[in-house]
Design a protein around this motif. Structure first.
Motif, PDB file in Angstrom:
ATOM      1  N   PHE A  80       0.873  -1.162   0.000  1.00 21.41           N
ATOM      2  CA  PHE A  80       0.000   0.000   0.000  1.00 21.41           C
ATOM      3  C   PHE A  80       0.915   1.218   0.000  1.00 21.41           C
ATOM      4  O   PHE A  80       2.102   1.088   0.294  1.00 21.41           O
ATOM      5  CB  PHE A  80      -0.891   0.008   1.261  1.00 21.41           C
ATOM      6  CG  PHE A  80      -2.198  -0.735   1.108  1.00 21.41           C
ATOM      7  CD1 PHE A  80      -2.952  -0.652  -0.062  1.00 21.41           C
ATOM      8  CD2 PHE A  80      -2.696  -1.494   2.152  1.00 21.41           C
ATOM      9  CE1 PHE A  80      -4.159  -1.334  -0.193  1.00 21.41           C
ATOM     10  CE2 PHE A  80      -3.911  -2.173   2.037  1.00 21.41           C
ATOM     11  CZ  PHE A  80      -4.630  -2.088   0.852  1.00 21.41           C
ATOM     12  N   SER A 147       1.862   2.488  14.894  1.00 16.50           N
ATOM     13  CA  SER A 147       1.445   1.645  13.767  1.00 16.50           C
ATOM     14  C   SER A 147       0.064   1.065  14.040  1.00 16.50           C
ATOM     15  O   SER A 147      -0.384   1.016  15.191  1.00 16.50           O
ATOM     16  CB  SER A 147       2.441   0.501  13.568  1.00 16.50           C
ATOM     17  OG  SER A 147       2.436  -0.333  14.708  1.00 16.50           O
ATOM     18  N   ALA A 148      -0.565   0.612  12.973  1.00 16.58           N
ATOM     19  CA  ALA A 148      -1.869  -0.033  13.118  1.00 16.58           C
ATOM     20  C   ALA A 148      -1.732  -1.312  13.950  1.00 16.58           C
ATOM     21  O   ALA A 148      -2.637  -1.677  14.697  1.00 16.58           O
ATOM     22  CB  ALA A 148      -2.458  -0.351  11.747  1.00 16.58           C
ATOM     23  N   SER A 149      -0.598  -1.975  13.817  1.00 16.71           N
ATOM     24  CA  SER A 149      -0.373  -3.202  14.596  1.00 16.71           C
ATOM     25  C   SER A 149      -0.417  -2.897  16.095  1.00 16.71           C
ATOM     26  O   SER A 149      -1.013  -3.639  16.873  1.00 16.71           O
ATOM     27  CB  SER A 149       0.986  -3.806  14.263  1.00 16.71           C
ATOM     28  OG  SER A 149       1.217  -3.829  12.884  1.00 16.71           O
ATOM     29  N   HIS A 192      -5.399  -8.480   8.514  1.00 21.00           N
ATOM     30  CA  HIS A 192      -3.946  -8.337   8.444  1.00 21.00           C
ATOM     31  C   HIS A 192      -3.265  -9.269   9.453  1.00 21.00           C
ATOM     32  O   HIS A 192      -3.817  -9.534  10.520  1.00 21.00           O
ATOM     33  CB  HIS A 192      -3.599  -6.878   8.767  1.00 21.00           C
ATOM     34  CG  HIS A 192      -2.176  -6.498   8.469  1.00 21.00           C
ATOM     35  ND1 HIS A 192      -1.199  -6.510   9.431  1.00 21.00           N
ATOM     36  CD2 HIS A 192      -1.583  -6.101   7.319  1.00 21.00           C
ATOM     37  CE1 HIS A 192      -0.054  -6.118   8.881  1.00 21.00           C
ATOM     38  NE2 HIS A 192      -0.267  -5.871   7.605  1.00 21.00           N
ATOM     39  N   SER A 194      -1.079  -8.713  11.482  1.00 22.75           N
ATOM     40  CA  SER A 194      -0.836  -8.089  12.787  1.00 22.75           C
ATOM     41  C   SER A 194      -1.950  -8.419  13.779  1.00 22.75           C
ATOM     42  O   SER A 194      -1.735  -8.358  14.994  1.00 22.75           O
ATOM     43  CB  SER A 194      -0.712  -6.575  12.637  1.00 22.75           C
ATOM     44  OG  SER A 194      -1.859  -6.037  12.017  1.00 22.75           O
ATOM     45  N   THR A 242     -12.218  -5.247   9.583  1.00 24.42           N
ATOM     46  CA  THR A 242     -11.301  -4.530   8.703  1.00 24.42           C
ATOM     47  C   THR A 242     -12.077  -3.769   7.631  1.00 24.42           C
ATOM     48  O   THR A 242     -12.946  -4.338   6.966  1.00 24.42           O
ATOM     49  CB  THR A 242     -10.325  -5.503   8.013  1.00 24.42           C
ATOM     50  OG1 THR A 242      -9.744  -6.342   9.013  1.00 24.42           O
ATOM     51  CG2 THR A 242      -9.224  -4.746   7.288  1.00 24.42           C
ATOM     52  N   GLY A 244     -11.159  -2.151   4.284  1.00 26.62           N
ATOM     53  CA  GLY A 244     -10.044  -2.045   3.336  1.00 26.62           C
ATOM     54  C   GLY A 244      -8.967  -3.058   3.672  1.00 26.62           C
ATOM     55  O   GLY A 244      -7.922  -2.697   4.207  1.00 26.62           O
ATOM     56  N   THR A 246      -5.880  -5.723   3.444  1.00 24.21           N
ATOM     57  CA  THR A 246      -4.584  -5.572   2.798  1.00 24.21           C
ATOM     58  C   THR A 246      -4.514  -6.392   1.519  1.00 24.21           C
ATOM     59  O   THR A 246      -3.925  -5.962   0.533  1.00 24.21           O
ATOM     60  CB  THR A 246      -3.474  -6.007   3.769  1.00 24.21           C
ATOM     61  OG1 THR A 246      -3.788  -5.483   5.052  1.00 24.21           O
ATOM     62  CG2 THR A 246      -2.127  -5.500   3.325  1.00 24.21           C
ATOM     63  N   ASP A 271     -10.158  -1.736  12.079  1.00 23.81           N
ATOM     64  CA  ASP A 271      -8.856  -1.485  11.451  1.00 23.81           C
ATOM     65  C   ASP A 271      -9.092  -1.015  10.020  1.00 23.81           C
ATOM     66  O   ASP A 271      -9.512  -1.793   9.166  1.00 23.81           O
ATOM     67  CB  ASP A 271      -8.036  -2.787  11.477  1.00 23.81           C
ATOM     68  CG  ASP A 271      -6.727  -2.678  10.692  1.00 23.81           C
ATOM     69  OD1 ASP A 271      -6.376  -1.571  10.244  1.00 23.81           O
ATOM     70  OD2 ASP A 271      -6.052  -3.721  10.531  1.00 23.81           O
ATOM     71  N   ALA A 273      -6.564   0.707   8.307  1.00 25.96           N
ATOM     72  CA  ALA A 273      -5.196   1.241   8.172  1.00 25.96           C
ATOM     73  C   ALA A 273      -5.011   2.008   6.864  1.00 25.96           C
ATOM     74  O   ALA A 273      -4.565   3.152   6.862  1.00 25.96           O
ATOM     75  CB  ALA A 273      -4.180   0.110   8.292  1.00 25.96           C
ATOM     76  N   TYR A 274      -5.351   1.364   5.757  1.00 26.59           N
ATOM     77  CA  TYR A 274      -5.180   2.017   4.444  1.00 26.59           C
ATOM     78  C   TYR A 274      -6.399   2.874   4.086  1.00 26.59           C
ATOM     79  O   TYR A 274      -6.280   4.069   3.791  1.00 26.59           O
ATOM     80  CB  TYR A 274      -4.943   0.946   3.381  1.00 26.59           C
ATOM     81  CG  TYR A 274      -5.167   1.434   1.964  1.00 26.59           C
ATOM     82  CD1 TYR A 274      -4.280   2.337   1.374  1.00 26.59           C
ATOM     83  CD2 TYR A 274      -6.260   1.001   1.220  1.00 26.59           C
ATOM     84  CE1 TYR A 274      -4.481   2.793   0.070  1.00 26.59           C
ATOM     85  CE2 TYR A 274      -6.460   1.451  -0.085  1.00 26.59           C
ATOM     86  CZ  TYR A 274      -5.580   2.347  -0.653  1.00 26.59           C
ATOM     87  OH  TYR A 274      -5.786   2.799  -1.926  1.00 26.59           O
ATOM     88  N   ASN A 300      -4.180   4.733   9.343  1.00 20.31           N
ATOM     89  CA  ASN A 300      -2.820   5.237   9.232  1.00 20.31           C
ATOM     90  C   ASN A 300      -2.732   6.448   8.303  1.00 20.31           C
ATOM     91  O   ASN A 300      -2.620   6.281   7.090  1.00 20.31           O
ATOM     92  CB  ASN A 300      -1.885   4.159   8.654  1.00 20.31           C
ATOM     93  CG  ASN A 300      -1.577   3.062   9.645  1.00 20.31           C
ATOM     94  OD1 ASN A 300      -1.865   3.185  10.829  1.00 20.31           O
ATOM     95  ND2 ASN A 300      -0.966   1.991   9.161  1.00 20.31           N
ATOM     96  N   HIS A 302      -0.202   7.759   7.946  1.00 14.85           N
ATOM     97  CA  HIS A 302       1.117   7.523   7.334  1.00 14.85           C
ATOM     98  C   HIS A 302       1.035   6.590   6.122  1.00 14.85           C
ATOM     99  O   HIS A 302       2.037   6.323   5.477  1.00 14.85           O
ATOM    100  CB  HIS A 302       2.146   7.041   8.362  1.00 14.85           C
ATOM    101  CG  HIS A 302       1.989   5.632   8.864  1.00 14.85           C
ATOM    102  ND1 HIS A 302       2.047   5.306  10.203  1.00 14.85           N
ATOM    103  CD2 HIS A 302       1.814   4.454   8.226  1.00 14.85           C
ATOM    104  CE1 HIS A 302       1.916   3.994  10.353  1.00 14.85           C
ATOM    105  NE2 HIS A 302       1.770   3.453   9.169  1.00 14.85           N
ATOM    106  N   LYS A 303      -0.147   6.103   5.815  1.00 13.03           N
ATOM    107  CA  LYS A 303      -0.274   5.365   4.563  1.00 13.03           C
ATOM    108  C   LYS A 303      -0.711   6.293   3.429  1.00 13.03           C
ATOM    109  O   LYS A 303      -0.044   6.390   2.425  1.00 13.03           O
ATOM    110  CB  LYS A 303      -1.271   4.211   4.714  1.00 13.03           C
ATOM    111  CG  LYS A 303      -0.581   2.922   5.186  1.00 13.03           C
ATOM    112  CD  LYS A 303      -1.467   1.709   5.164  1.00 13.03           C
ATOM    113  CE  LYS A 303      -0.630   0.453   5.406  1.00 13.03           C
ATOM    114  NZ  LYS A 303      -1.393  -0.647   5.977  1.00 13.03           N
TER     115      LYS A 303
HETATM  116  C1  PLP Z   1      -0.958  -1.898   6.480  1.00 11.93           C
HETATM  117  C2  PLP Z   1      -1.975  -2.537   7.318  1.00 11.93           C
HETATM  118  C3  PLP Z   1      -1.722  -2.851   8.653  1.00 11.93           C
HETATM  119  C4  PLP Z   1      -0.368  -2.684   9.278  1.00 11.93           C
HETATM  120  O1  PLP Z   1      -0.043  -1.365   9.451  1.00 11.93           O
HETATM  121  P1  PLP Z   1       1.182  -0.951  10.385  1.00 11.93           P
HETATM  122  O2  PLP Z   1       0.915   0.480  10.674  1.00 11.93           O
HETATM  123  O3  PLP Z   1       2.410  -1.162   9.563  1.00 11.93           O
HETATM  124  O4  PLP Z   1       1.165  -1.805  11.583  1.00 11.93           O
HETATM  125  C5  PLP Z   1      -2.751  -3.350   9.414  1.00 11.93           C
HETATM  126  N1  PLP Z   1      -3.979  -3.556   8.890  1.00 11.93           N
HETATM  127  C6  PLP Z   1      -4.238  -3.294   7.599  1.00 11.93           C
HETATM  128  C7  PLP Z   1      -5.621  -3.547   7.066  1.00 11.93           C
HETATM  129  C8  PLP Z   1      -3.254  -2.782   6.767  1.00 11.93           C
HETATM  130  O5  PLP Z   1      -3.515  -2.537   5.475  1.00 11.93           O
END
Ligand code: PLP
Length: 489
Positions: A80, A147-149, A192, A194, A242, A244, A246, A271, A273-274, A300, A302-303
């Motif tokens: 991503f 981080s998302a994790s 994910h 994580s 989730t 979106g 991964t 979650d 994240a993206y 995130n 940051h993504k």
């Molecule tokens: C990228 C992603 C993560 C991990 O993100 P980090 O910030 O690197 O921990 C977790 N969940 C999803 C759905 C992601 O796309």
């Protein structure tokens, strides 16, 4: 290095960075090096006498750059995106200069206060329910995690503490160990990795709920798992939905699973994240519907929101769920404005927080500066335009793929990710990916969707344009023709 040398070298470094970004398109997106390439190029131990800055900068081009995967190349379509913008880089420089460790208000008031405001700004951009915001004297709040994790782990640990307290309040004879043995958490089979790790670290069972034909978690599959596990004497306590994924950017059905989690007294963590960044656009906001059922929500910036790594935005409806799980107060961290009951204190009518109790580490950087710089220099409109451009480019790639009868699109394209493959065997698709990544003109990674090997084309770079997408597609088509020819021979 003294201040005057820093002034000179700093300006040179800014030039180096600007040249790197401007010229990145000319660099091969994926490096040629083999594992272990670097160690022979540098001394085995740190120098006894100082090296000069020139020596170091020269070595950057000689030793470092040949081993860099250029994530910000407009030919990078893997994973991503990871965010990059000049305002964020400048803010990070200032963050380095202030160099504070903002674990409590007193440890650097601006660091804590700006973070609470930035999390509210961002929450409002997403139209998050008010219950998640810091703004009013409510119970919710936002925090920047690394981080998302980490956000998932923090949510799982808080949920674990909460359920243990609840069960022990009802039956004081129950030990923590006896409860933990029975706890079970859930996510979809598309979550994910994580999430599974959070279960491992948290010492609880984590079960994957089979997703439906669109790779989404649905009520029926969750219900089935809950009935079975409860009949087996297990205690469902936590669920990660989730938005979106991964693998293929699918969306769990929050409107279906949210109410079930609430009814079962399970903590719901979302979650995104993206995909979360896209929710700042009104046309994508509906994808977040159902977040009102969540206990915690994370994505995130940051993504996909131009705030360089690391900046993972997490909100909770009840901040005492976090502080209740992680709070310790050694004397050396106490300060005079502290309210001992909730670790929240009141100044000028604003609530403030000690973020050390919201996260795993004690230390934390002044990360909200990056948000402040980026949000002000782009404006919400600029950020929305950025998201829209990426989504439009992914649809452009999708339509190119659809026009070629040798290929198929594997999942509906909703945001900036296109999952596609050659019609035919996994072997032929593996061969195609292998050719793409050995040619190194563009960079992609694959995924598995059920038993299918699939290529992921993610719009990533801040500077990617239609011309890059078109060139990438021409390149993929040529390599596909080679693969299909080799297959026939
Ligand atoms: C990228 C992603 C993560 C991990 O993100 P980090 O910030 O690197 O921990 C977790 N969940 C999803 C759905 C992601 O796309």
């Amino acid at each position: 290095m003294n201040a005057s040398e820093f002034r000179r070298r700093g300006k040179e470094m800014v030039d180096y960075v600007a040249n790197y970004m401007e010229g990145i398109e000319g660099r091969q997106v994926y490096p040629d090096v083999e594992p272990g390439y670097l160690r022979p190029l540098i001394p085995a131990a740190a120098p006894q006498e100082p090296d000069t800055f020139e020596d170091i900068i020269n070595d950057v081009e000689k030793i470092i750059m040949p081993g860099v995967t250029h994530w910000h190349s407009p030919y990078f379509f893997a994973y991503f995106p990871t965010a990059s913008s000049y305002p964020a880089m400048l803010a990070d420089m200032l963050c380095g200069a202030i160099g504070c460790i903002g674990f409590s208000w007193a440890a650097s008031p601006a660091c804590t206060e700006l973070e609470t405001v930035m999390m509210d700004w961002l929450g409002k951009m997403l139209e998050l329910p008010k219950a998640f915001l810091n703004e009013k004297a409510g119970e919710g709040g936002g925090v920047i995690q690394g981080s998302a994790s980490e956000a998932t782990l923090v949510a799982l640990l808080a949920a674990r503490t909460k359920v243990i307290h609840r069960l022990q309040a009802a039956s004081p004879e129950l030990t923590q160990a006896a409860i933990m043995e029975k706890l079970v958490a859930y996510s979809s089979d598309q979550a994910h990795s994580s999430v599974e790790r959070a279960g491992l670290i948290g010492g609880v069972k984590l079960k994957a709920i089979p997703s439906d034909g669109n790779f989404a978690m649905r009520a029926s599959a969750l219900q089935e798992a809950l009935e079975r596990d409860k009949a087996d004497g297990l205690i469902p306590f936590f669920m990660v939905a989730t938005l979106g994924t991964t693998t293929c950017c699918s969306f769990d059905n929050l409107l279906e699973v949210g109410p079930i989690c609430n009814k079962e007294d399970m903590w719901l963590h979302v979650d995104a994240a993206y995909a979360g960044s896209a929710f700042i656009c009104p046309e994508f906001r509906h994808l977040l519907n159902g977040v009102e059922f969540a206990d915690s929500f994370n994505f995130n910036p940051h993504k996909w929101l131009l705030v360089n790594f690391d900046c993972s935005a997490m909100w909770v409806k009840k901040r005492t769920d976090l502080t209740g799980a992680f709070r310790l107060d050694p004397t050396y961290l106490k300060h005079s404005h502290q309210d001992s009951a909730f670790n929240i204190f009141l100044t000028d009518g604003l609530f403030h927080v000690s973020f050390q109790h919201w996260q795993i580490p004690l230390g934390r950087r002044f990360r909200s500066l990056k948000m402040w710089f980026v949000f002000r220099m782009y404006g919400v409109k600029g950020l929305q335009a950025y998201i829209r451009k990426h989504v439009q480019l992914s649809h452009e790639f999708e339509s190119l793929v659809r026009q070629d009868p040798r290929f198929e699109i594997c999942v509906e394209v909703i945001l900036g990710l296109v999952c596609f493959r050659l019609k035919g065997s996994n072997k032929v698709n593996e061969a195609l990916l292998q050719r793409i990544n050995s040619a190194k003109k563009i960079h992609l990674v694959p995924c598995h969707l059920r038993d299918k090997f699939v290529l992921r084309f993610a719009i990533c770079s801040r500077t990617v344009e239609s011309a890059h997408v078109q060139r990438a597609w021409e390149h993929i088509k040529e390599l596909a023709a080679d693969v299909l020819r080799a297959e026939r021979e």
